[in-house]
Design a protein around this motif. Structure first.
Motif, PDB file in Angstrom:
ATOM      1  N   LYS A  76      -7.113  -7.813   8.377  1.00 52.21           N
ATOM      2  CA  LYS A  76      -7.615  -8.927   7.572  1.00 52.21           C
ATOM      3  C   LYS A  76      -6.948  -8.853   6.203  1.00 52.21           C
ATOM      4  O   LYS A  76      -6.731  -7.771   5.672  1.00 52.21           O
ATOM      5  CB  LYS A  76      -9.132  -8.832   7.419  1.00 52.21           C
ATOM      6  N   LEU A  77      -6.611  -9.996   5.657  1.00 50.13           N
ATOM      7  CA  LEU A  77      -6.030 -10.057   4.325  1.00 50.13           C
ATOM      8  C   LEU A  77      -6.679 -11.214   3.584  1.00 50.13           C
ATOM      9  O   LEU A  77      -6.669 -12.334   4.069  1.00 50.13           O
ATOM     10  CB  LEU A  77      -4.520 -10.259   4.412  1.00 50.13           C
ATOM     11  N   ASP A  78      -7.275 -10.937   2.443  1.00 53.87           N
ATOM     12  CA  ASP A  78      -7.931 -11.976   1.650  1.00 53.87           C
ATOM     13  C   ASP A  78      -7.033 -12.366   0.483  1.00 53.87           C
ATOM     14  O   ASP A  78      -6.952 -11.654  -0.514  1.00 53.87           O
ATOM     15  CB  ASP A  78      -9.284 -11.480   1.134  1.00 53.87           C
ATOM     16  N   ALA A  79      -6.343 -13.480   0.638  1.00 55.40           N
ATOM     17  CA  ALA A  79      -5.440 -13.964  -0.403  1.00 55.40           C
ATOM     18  C   ALA A  79      -5.983 -15.223  -1.062  1.00 55.40           C
ATOM     19  O   ALA A  79      -5.270 -15.926  -1.760  1.00 55.40           O
ATOM     20  CB  ALA A  79      -4.063 -14.242   0.198  1.00 55.40           C
ATOM     21  N   THR A  80      -7.266 -15.509  -0.858  1.00 56.29           N
ATOM     22  CA  THR A  80      -7.844 -16.736  -1.403  1.00 56.29           C
ATOM     23  C   THR A  80      -7.971 -16.707  -2.921  1.00 56.29           C
ATOM     24  O   THR A  80      -7.902 -17.737  -3.570  1.00 56.29           O
ATOM     25  CB  THR A  80      -9.238 -17.016  -0.802  1.00 56.29           C
ATOM     26  N   ASP A  81      -8.142 -15.523  -3.491  1.00 48.41           N
ATOM     27  CA  ASP A  81      -8.322 -15.424  -4.939  1.00 48.41           C
ATOM     28  C   ASP A  81      -7.607 -14.187  -5.484  1.00 48.41           C
ATOM     29  O   ASP A  81      -8.257 -13.216  -5.876  1.00 48.41           O
ATOM     30  CB  ASP A  81      -9.816 -15.375  -5.270  1.00 48.41           C
ATOM     31  N   VAL A 100      -4.062  -8.602  -3.982  1.00 45.88           N
ATOM     32  CA  VAL A 100      -4.916  -9.105  -2.902  1.00 45.88           C
ATOM     33  C   VAL A 100      -5.491  -7.925  -2.121  1.00 45.88           C
ATOM     34  O   VAL A 100      -4.948  -6.822  -2.150  1.00 45.88           O
ATOM     35  CB  VAL A 100      -4.149 -10.053  -1.951  1.00 45.88           C
ATOM     36  N   ARG A 101      -6.587  -8.174  -1.417  1.00 49.05           N
ATOM     37  CA  ARG A 101      -7.219  -7.126  -0.607  1.00 49.05           C
ATOM     38  C   ARG A 101      -6.759  -7.208   0.838  1.00 49.05           C
ATOM     39  O   ARG A 101      -6.642  -8.290   1.412  1.00 49.05           O
ATOM     40  CB  ARG A 101      -8.732  -7.250  -0.656  1.00 49.05           C
ATOM     41  N   GLU A 111      -5.781  -2.430  -1.827  1.00 49.15           N
ATOM     42  CA  GLU A 111      -5.272  -3.497  -2.666  1.00 49.15           C
ATOM     43  C   GLU A 111      -3.757  -3.449  -2.586  1.00 49.15           C
ATOM     44  O   GLU A 111      -3.158  -2.367  -2.578  1.00 49.15           O
ATOM     45  CB  GLU A 111      -5.734  -3.339  -4.113  1.00 49.15           C
ATOM     46  N   VAL A 128       0.317 -14.285   6.920  1.00 49.90           N
ATOM     47  CA  VAL A 128      -0.992 -14.571   6.363  1.00 49.90           C
ATOM     48  C   VAL A 128      -0.825 -15.751   5.440  1.00 49.90           C
ATOM     49  O   VAL A 128      -0.022 -15.706   4.519  1.00 49.90           O
ATOM     50  CB  VAL A 128      -1.539 -13.351   5.585  1.00 49.90           C
TER      51      VAL A 128
END
Length: 130
Positions: A76-81, A100-101, A111, A128
């Motif tokens: 999973k990669l959270d690039a929204t913020d 990003v996380r 990170e 992603v």
């Protein structure tokens, strides 16, 4: 007064030259699917990674970030913020990076710091979307 003006002009011109060098290096690395970046573990554990920022050139491929002996299989990669480094962190990570996380297959949360202007390209390489 003249010394201050010289220092100011030198800093501006040196900064511009440095930015051009960094950009050209980034473009050369990108041709090989690589990027200069940093990684650190936020929670959990990951082989060869720690809670301290580690910087190197990473090879990017679908679902993978390979940096030195560290292989991160992305689940999973959270690039929204994306966030910017703050406070004392700027001593370890360039203020020009976006962070990003990433959740690895090991369950560790890491990170990943990449120059902000290169982040969209880097995300495409690991497939992603921003």
């Amino acid at each position: 007064m003249l010394g201050l003006l010289g220092d100011l002009l030198g800093g501006l011109l040196g900064g511009q030259a440095g930015n051009r060098i960094v950009k050209k290096r980034g473009e050369r690395l990108a041709q090989d699917g690589k990027v200069e970046c940093g990684l650190r573990v936020l929670s959990g554990s990951h082989p060869r990674a720690s809670g301290q920022w580690m910087h190197s050139t990473a090879q990017l491929s679908p679902g993978l970030i390979t940096m030195g002996g560290i292989v991160v299989r992305i689940t999973k990669l959270d690039a929204t913020d994306p966030r910017r480094p703050k406070g004392r962190e700027v001593w370890a990570v360039s203020p020009q990076t976006a962070i990003v996380r990433v959740v690895a297959s090991t369950g560790a949360v890491l990170e990943w710091a990449v120059l902000a202007e290169q982040l969209p390209w880097a995300l495409e390489q690991v497939h992603v979307a921003v």
